[in-house]
Design a protein around this motif. Sequence first.
Motif, PDB file in Angstrom:
ATOM      1  N   ARG A 133       0.961  -1.092  -0.412  1.00  0.00           N
ATOM      2  CA  ARG A 133       0.200   0.544   0.172  1.00  0.00           C
ATOM      3  C   ARG A 133       0.730   1.522  -0.334  1.00  0.00           C
ATOM      4  O   ARG A 133       0.189   2.831  -0.661  1.00  0.00           O
ATOM      5  CB  ARG A 133      -0.610  -0.235   1.473  1.00  0.00           C
ATOM      6  CG  ARG A 133      -1.896  -1.097   1.683  1.00  0.00           C
ATOM      7  CD  ARG A 133      -2.918  -0.209   1.247  1.00  0.00           C
ATOM      8  NE  ARG A 133      -3.765   0.460   0.921  1.00  0.00           N
ATOM      9  CZ  ARG A 133      -4.565   0.768   2.188  1.00  0.00           C
ATOM     10  NH1 ARG A 133      -4.902  -0.907   2.194  1.00  0.00           N
ATOM     11  NH2 ARG A 133      -5.133   1.663   2.442  1.00  0.00           N
ATOM     12  N   ALA A 134       1.910   1.428   0.708  1.00  0.00           N
ATOM     13  CA  ALA A 134       3.399   2.103   0.397  1.00  0.00           C
ATOM     14  C   ALA A 134       3.433   3.270  -1.248  1.00  0.00           C
ATOM     15  O   ALA A 134       3.257   2.622  -2.281  1.00  0.00           O
ATOM     16  CB  ALA A 134       4.587   1.354   1.164  1.00  0.00           C
ATOM     17  N   ASP A 135       3.606   4.462  -0.490  1.00  0.00           N
ATOM     18  CA  ASP A 135       3.261   5.747  -1.793  1.00  0.00           C
ATOM     19  C   ASP A 135       4.733   5.320  -2.535  1.00  0.00           C
ATOM     20  O   ASP A 135       5.338   6.171  -3.356  1.00  0.00           O
ATOM     21  CB  ASP A 135       3.426   7.009  -1.789  1.00  0.00           C
ATOM     22  CG  ASP A 135       1.584   6.217  -1.005  1.00  0.00           C
ATOM     23  OD1 ASP A 135       0.017   7.057  -2.437  1.00  0.00           O
ATOM     24  OD2 ASP A 135       1.038   6.340  -0.144  1.00  0.00           O
ATOM     25  N   TYR A 136       5.612   5.067  -1.288  1.00  0.00           N
ATOM     26  CA  TYR A 136       7.434   5.634  -1.303  1.00  0.00           C
ATOM     27  C   TYR A 136       7.550   3.875  -0.721  1.00  0.00           C
ATOM     28  O   TYR A 136       7.267   3.815   0.854  1.00  0.00           O
ATOM     29  CB  TYR A 136       7.645   7.065  -0.556  1.00  0.00           C
ATOM     30  CG  TYR A 136       7.200   7.619  -1.258  1.00  0.00           C
ATOM     31  CD1 TYR A 136       7.396   8.764  -3.083  1.00  0.00           C
ATOM     32  CD2 TYR A 136       5.760   8.958  -0.220  1.00  0.00           C
ATOM     33  CE1 TYR A 136       6.842   9.640  -2.838  1.00  0.00           C
ATOM     34  CE2 TYR A 136       5.257  10.230  -0.681  1.00  0.00           C
ATOM     35  CZ  TYR A 136       5.882  10.267  -2.102  1.00  0.00           C
ATOM     36  OH  TYR A 136       5.219  10.918  -2.396  1.00  0.00           O
ATOM     37  N   VAL A 137       8.472   3.504  -0.799  1.00  0.00           N
ATOM     38  CA  VAL A 137       9.433   2.295  -0.441  1.00  0.00           C
ATOM     39  C   VAL A 137      10.886   2.995  -0.908  1.00  0.00           C
ATOM     40  O   VAL A 137      10.944   3.420  -2.101  1.00  0.00           O
ATOM     41  CB  VAL A 137       9.086   0.788  -0.935  1.00  0.00           C
ATOM     42  CG1 VAL A 137       9.540   0.075  -0.616  1.00  0.00           C
ATOM     43  CG2 VAL A 137       7.792   0.718  -1.343  1.00  0.00           C
ATOM     44  N   ILE A 138      11.217   3.210   0.065  1.00  0.00           N
ATOM     45  CA  ILE A 138      13.353   3.116   0.000  1.00  0.00           C
ATOM     46  C   ILE A 138      13.520   1.849   0.589  1.00  0.00           C
ATOM     47  O   ILE A 138      13.315   1.893   2.009  1.00  0.00           O
ATOM     48  CB  ILE A 138      13.540   4.238   1.035  1.00  0.00           C
ATOM     49  CG1 ILE A 138      12.466   5.615   0.668  1.00  0.00           C
ATOM     50  CG2 ILE A 138      15.085   4.487   1.010  1.00  0.00           C
ATOM     51  CD1 ILE A 138      13.066   7.025   1.002  1.00  0.00           C
ATOM     52  N   ARG A 151      18.257  10.414  -0.238  1.00  0.00           N
ATOM     53  CA  ARG A 151      16.378  10.025  -0.880  1.00  0.00           C
ATOM     54  C   ARG A 151      15.961  11.116  -0.554  1.00  0.00           C
ATOM     55  O   ARG A 151      14.126  11.276  -1.261  1.00  0.00           O
ATOM     56  CB  ARG A 151      16.900   8.675  -0.608  1.00  0.00           C
ATOM     57  CG  ARG A 151      17.774   8.156  -1.877  1.00  0.00           C
ATOM     58  CD  ARG A 151      17.505   8.133  -3.272  1.00  0.00           C
ATOM     59  NE  ARG A 151      16.048   8.053  -3.529  1.00  0.00           N
ATOM     60  CZ  ARG A 151      15.481   5.808  -3.428  1.00  0.00           C
ATOM     61  NH1 ARG A 151      16.197   5.586  -3.361  1.00  0.00           N
ATOM     62  NH2 ARG A 151      14.565   5.936  -2.861  1.00  0.00           N
ATOM     63  N   ILE A 152      15.227  11.235   1.199  1.00  0.00           N
ATOM     64  CA  ILE A 152      14.584  11.908   1.956  1.00  0.00           C
ATOM     65  C   ILE A 152      13.687  13.700   1.197  1.00  0.00           C
ATOM     66  O   ILE A 152      12.914  13.574   1.202  1.00  0.00           O
ATOM     67  CB  ILE A 152      14.705  11.769   3.451  1.00  0.00           C
ATOM     68  CG1 ILE A 152      14.504  10.687   4.225  1.00  0.00           C
ATOM     69  CG2 ILE A 152      13.585  12.382   3.827  1.00  0.00           C
ATOM     70  CD1 ILE A 152      13.096   9.884   3.949  1.00  0.00           C
ATOM     71  N   SER A 153      15.091  13.602   1.257  1.00  0.00           N
ATOM     72  CA  SER A 153      15.371  15.290   0.290  1.00  0.00           C
ATOM     73  C   SER A 153      14.389  15.553  -0.736  1.00  0.00           C
ATOM     74  O   SER A 153      13.763  16.784  -0.819  1.00  0.00           O
ATOM     75  CB  SER A 153      16.151  16.193   0.762  1.00  0.00           C
ATOM     76  OG  SER A 153      17.291  16.219   2.384  1.00  0.00           O
ATOM     77  N   GLY A 154      15.388  14.720  -1.433  1.00  0.00           N
ATOM     78  CA  GLY A 154      14.727  14.758  -2.597  1.00  0.00           C
ATOM     79  C   GLY A 154      13.149  14.461  -3.098  1.00  0.00           C
ATOM     80  O   GLY A 154      12.185  14.696  -3.452  1.00  0.00           O
TER      81      GLY A 154
END
Length: 286
Positions: A133-138, A151-154
């Motif tokens: 369900r995540a919109d962003y996966v890192i 990555r977070i800042s971007g």
Amino acid sequence: MEFLIVTGLSGAGKSRAMDALEDIGFYCADNIPPKLIPTFYELSRQAKGTLSHVAVVTDIRGGDMFSSLLETLDQMKSDGKDYKVLFLDANDYVLVNRFKETRRKHPLADNCLGSLDQAVRLERDVLRLVKERADYVIDTSLLSPAQLKKRISGLFLGDASDALMIHCISFGFKYGVPAEADLVFDVRCLPNPYYVEELKNLTGLDEPVRSYVMKWDQTKGFVRRFMDLIDYMIPLYCGEGKSQLVVAIGCTGGHHRSVTLAELLYNHLLQQNLRTSVNHRDIQKQ
């Protein structure tokens, strides 16, 4: 208001992610039970602009309360509460090592009779539907704290937007393919500057290496087709509502060809005023 729900595997870097979010202006709250998230959302919204960027962490530390997360997400969506979900991941081997190094106790260790390996596998199984369900996966397996912050800042620096965020990553196949990659391109077929003595210890950020990589007809042909493909696919991803696209370009060691082409793609996207970032994951590795 930009409202971000941060979750993921224990040891995957949620604390570092929250530190990075605070650095770019988010108001952050840790270890919020899922059923309290809608209440926290309303309190933040009623702050009348004071809290324009808010992030909350909810994870397996909540025990049985965490099981209501998917239900909470559905209810918030039904109530028109706009939010995004950021999921922090890492491979099992890395997670186990991080717990061993810090000597921290895994939240599910007691459920697995103290077995760290089993606790990590159990948590991954519990979080499987949440990750979907995540919109962003890192994936932080091979990211340094500085790279994670970048990555977070971007992703979140600047105005909240539904526009696609495109991450260009160079990497070395000898260190593994980035787990979060949506598209992976192998450029080991192109002439390798590593075998040119004066270029061996340089990288794709240096002009002599860039000139060498780009002078070949093979590279020119690849770049033309590569850029056409990316340009064609971006509107399709936007049409599907995708929040981020990770394009990974790999060569053998992640120093020369992949760096050159990741920079080329990054600048190509900038020229189109697209939201983009570039990260050379393995450029410092020997």
